[in-house]
Structure formats: structure tokens, C-alpha cells
Motif scaffolding. Structure first.
Motif, PDB file in Angstrom:
ATOM      1  N   ARG A  40      48.232  17.203  16.920  1.00 32.23           N
ATOM      2  CA  ARG A  40      47.996  17.207  18.370  1.00 32.23           C
ATOM      3  C   ARG A  40      49.325  17.322  19.130  1.00 32.23           C
ATOM      4  O   ARG A  40      49.412  18.026  20.135  1.00 32.23           O
ATOM      5  CB  ARG A  40      47.236  15.947  18.779  1.00 32.23           C
ATOM      6  N   GLU A  41      50.376  16.650  18.649  1.00 29.45           N
ATOM      7  CA  GLU A  41      51.685  16.731  19.300  1.00 29.45           C
ATOM      8  C   GLU A  41      52.207  18.173  19.281  1.00 29.45           C
ATOM      9  O   GLU A  41      52.674  18.684  20.301  1.00 29.45           O
ATOM     10  CB  GLU A  41      52.687  15.818  18.592  1.00 29.45           C
ATOM     11  N   TYR A  42      52.137  18.813  18.118  1.00 33.94           N
ATOM     12  CA  TYR A  42      52.586  20.199  17.999  1.00 33.94           C
ATOM     13  C   TYR A  42      51.694  21.131  18.814  1.00 33.94           C
ATOM     14  O   TYR A  42      52.185  22.034  19.489  1.00 33.94           O
ATOM     15  CB  TYR A  42      52.609  20.644  16.530  1.00 33.94           C
ATOM     16  N   TYR A  43      50.401  20.907  18.747  1.00 35.99           N
ATOM     17  CA  TYR A  43      49.445  21.758  19.462  1.00 35.99           C
ATOM     18  C   TYR A  43      49.698  21.717  20.968  1.00 35.99           C
ATOM     19  O   TYR A  43      49.738  22.766  21.631  1.00 35.99           O
ATOM     20  CB  TYR A  43      48.014  21.323  19.133  1.00 35.99           C
ATOM     21  N   ASN A  44      49.903  20.524  21.501  1.00 41.35           N
ATOM     22  CA  ASN A  44      50.169  20.392  22.934  1.00 41.35           C
ATOM     23  C   ASN A  44      51.447  21.138  23.330  1.00 41.35           C
ATOM     24  O   ASN A  44      51.509  21.764  24.386  1.00 41.35           O
ATOM     25  CB  ASN A  44      50.253  18.925  23.343  1.00 41.35           C
ATOM     26  N   GLU A  45      52.453  21.080  22.478  1.00 34.96           N
ATOM     27  CA  GLU A  45      53.696  21.806  22.751  1.00 34.96           C
ATOM     28  C   GLU A  45      53.461  23.318  22.721  1.00 34.96           C
ATOM     29  O   GLU A  45      53.980  24.057  23.561  1.00 34.96           O
ATOM     30  CB  GLU A  45      54.775  21.428  21.736  1.00 34.96           C
ATOM     31  N   LEU A  46      52.666  23.791  21.761  1.00 35.31           N
ATOM     32  CA  LEU A  46      52.377  25.225  21.654  1.00 35.31           C
ATOM     33  C   LEU A  46      51.592  25.727  22.863  1.00 35.31           C
ATOM     34  O   LEU A  46      51.833  26.840  23.342  1.00 35.31           O
ATOM     35  CB  LEU A  46      51.629  25.530  20.358  1.00 35.31           C
ATOM     36  N   ILE A  47      50.678  24.913  23.357  1.00 31.78           N
ATOM     37  CA  ILE A  47      49.921  25.256  24.569  1.00 31.78           C
ATOM     38  C   ILE A  47      50.874  25.304  25.769  1.00 31.78           C
ATOM     39  O   ILE A  47      50.871  26.258  26.554  1.00 31.78           O
ATOM     40  CB  ILE A  47      48.778  24.247  24.822  1.00 31.78           C
ATOM     41  N   LYS A  48      51.707  24.272  25.892  1.00 31.98           N
ATOM     42  CA  LYS A  48      52.643  24.173  27.016  1.00 31.98           C
ATOM     43  C   LYS A  48      53.614  25.351  27.038  1.00 31.98           C
ATOM     44  O   LYS A  48      53.922  25.894  28.095  1.00 31.98           O
ATOM     45  CB  LYS A  48      53.410  22.853  26.920  1.00 31.98           C
ATOM     46  N   LYS A  49      54.089  25.769  25.871  1.00 34.48           N
ATOM     47  CA  LYS A  49      55.041  26.875  25.785  1.00 34.48           C
ATOM     48  C   LYS A  49      54.342  28.244  25.781  1.00 34.48           C
ATOM     49  O   LYS A  49      54.991  29.270  25.673  1.00 34.48           O
ATOM     50  CB  LYS A  49      55.899  26.734  24.530  1.00 34.48           C
ATOM     51  N   GLU A  50      53.014  28.219  25.863  1.00 34.93           N
ATOM     52  CA  GLU A  50      52.181  29.429  25.917  1.00 34.93           C
ATOM     53  C   GLU A  50      52.315  30.300  24.663  1.00 34.93           C
ATOM     54  O   GLU A  50      52.305  31.517  24.733  1.00 34.93           O
ATOM     55  CB  GLU A  50      52.488  30.235  27.185  1.00 34.93           C
ATOM     56  N   PHE A  51      52.447  29.645  23.494  1.00 30.86           N
ATOM     57  CA  PHE A  51      52.434  30.347  22.212  1.00 30.86           C
ATOM     58  C   PHE A  51      50.996  30.567  21.744  1.00 30.86           C
ATOM     59  O   PHE A  51      50.729  31.485  20.987  1.00 30.86           O
ATOM     60  CB  PHE A  51      53.181  29.555  21.147  1.00 30.86           C
ATOM     61  N   VAL A  52      50.097  29.687  22.184  1.00 30.42           N
ATOM     62  CA  VAL A  52      48.677  29.805  21.842  1.00 30.42           C
ATOM     63  C   VAL A  52      47.853  29.590  23.099  1.00 30.42           C
ATOM     64  O   VAL A  52      48.339  29.047  24.101  1.00 30.42           O
ATOM     65  CB  VAL A  52      48.248  28.780  20.751  1.00 30.42           C
ATOM     66  N   LYS A  53      46.604  30.034  23.038  1.00 28.72           N
ATOM     67  CA  LYS A  53      45.690  29.810  24.155  1.00 28.72           C
ATOM     68  C   LYS A  53      44.330  29.429  23.601  1.00 28.72           C
ATOM     69  O   LYS A  53      43.995  29.742  22.455  1.00 28.72           O
ATOM     70  CB  LYS A  53      45.588  31.047  25.035  1.00 28.72           C
ATOM     71  N   GLU A  54      43.580  28.753  24.427  1.00 27.90           N
ATOM     72  CA  GLU A  54      42.223  28.350  24.062  1.00 27.90           C
ATOM     73  C   GLU A  54      41.236  29.345  24.644  1.00 27.90           C
ATOM     74  O   GLU A  54      41.344  29.726  25.805  1.00 27.90           O
ATOM     75  CB  GLU A  54      41.920  26.950  24.585  1.00 27.90           C
ATOM     76  N   LEU A  55      40.301  29.760  23.815  1.00 25.86           N
ATOM     77  CA  LEU A  55      39.224  30.642  24.247  1.00 25.86           C
ATOM     78  C   LEU A  55      37.919  29.872  24.113  1.00 25.86           C
ATOM     79  O   LEU A  55      37.728  29.143  23.143  1.00 25.86           O
ATOM     80  CB  LEU A  55      39.169  31.896  23.363  1.00 25.86           C
ATOM     81  N   HIS A  56      37.030  30.041  25.053  1.00 24.63           N
ATOM     82  CA  HIS A  56      35.721  29.388  24.988  1.00 24.63           C
ATOM     83  C   HIS A  56      34.660  30.471  24.837  1.00 24.63           C
ATOM     84  O   HIS A  56      34.444  31.261  25.753  1.00 24.63           O
ATOM     85  CB  HIS A  56      35.493  28.534  26.237  1.00 24.63           C
ATOM     86  N   MET A  57      34.057  30.501  23.643  1.00 25.76           N
ATOM     87  CA  MET A  57      33.053  31.526  23.348  1.00 25.76           C
ATOM     88  C   MET A  57      31.820  30.864  22.752  1.00 25.76           C
ATOM     89  O   MET A  57      31.914  30.139  21.769  1.00 25.76           O
ATOM     90  CB  MET A  57      33.624  32.553  22.365  1.00 25.76           C
ATOM     91  N   ASN A  58      30.675  31.129  23.359  1.00 22.82           N
ATOM     92  CA  ASN A  58      29.398  30.600  22.877  1.00 22.82           C
ATOM     93  C   ASN A  58      29.441  29.088  22.702  1.00 22.82           C
ATOM     94  O   ASN A  58      28.960  28.546  21.717  1.00 22.82           O
ATOM     95  CB  ASN A  58      28.994  31.271  21.561  1.00 22.82           C
TER      96      ASN A  58
END
Length: 88
Positions: A40-58
Motif C-alpha cells: 500500500r505504501e508503494y502503491y500510494n507513491e506510484l499513484i501520487k507520482k502518476e506511474f499508475v492509474k486506477e480504472l473502474h470497469m464493470n
């Protein structure tokens, strides 16, 4: 066992996402081989730095690599090749 450095962990997470094009959070945590709290710590950093994004599908949340995340992987590969070539 050798402990992974921060950049190696980031590379591993991004590579998993890249290999799957998009992936649900639970399989990503499992494949990244770390605790959910540490992930979760790494994931939050990746989201903040815009390396990954969340998609909402179905009604499902998927994680996808951004262009910036893909560039990070390319630059990381270049740096590793440089280090190996000069035996640093």
C-alpha cells in the motif's frame, strides 16, 4: 535472502502491471511478493507520482500503467545496462 531496494520494488510492481496490461489489486499484491501494508505504501507513491492509474470497469477496480510509468521502466532498463556494461 537479498532484500530488494526501493527502485527494484517499484520496477517489479510496474513490470507486473505492464505484463498484464491491467490487473486487479489483489493479484498485484500477491505477485509483488510483499505484505499488503508495505504494498500500500508503494502503491500510494506510484499513484501520487502518476506511474499508475486506477480504472473502474464493470464495478471492478483495475490498475494500469501510465505513459510516465512506462518511461520509468525504459529508463530503469537503460541504467541497469549501463551498470552491467561498466561492471559497476
Amino acid at each position: 535472502m537479498v532484500k530488494r531496494a526501493k527502485l527494484e520494488i517499484i520496477r517489479d510492481i510496474l513490470k507486473i502491471i505492464q505484463d498484464h496490461h491491467s490487473i486487479r489489486i489483489t493479484p498485484l499484491i500477491r505477485k509483488s511478493n510483499m505484505s499488503s501494508e508495505r504494498f500500500r505504501e508503494y502503491y500510494n507513491e506510484l499513484i501520487k507520482k502518476e506511474f499508475v492509474k486506477e480504472l473502474h470497469m464493470n464495478g471492478e477496480k483495475l490498475i494500469s500503467l501510465t505513459e510516465k510509468g512506462a518511461r520509468f521502466l525504459e529508463k530503469y532498463k537503460t541504467i541497469i545496462h549501463f551498470i552491467e556494461e561498466f561492471e559497476l
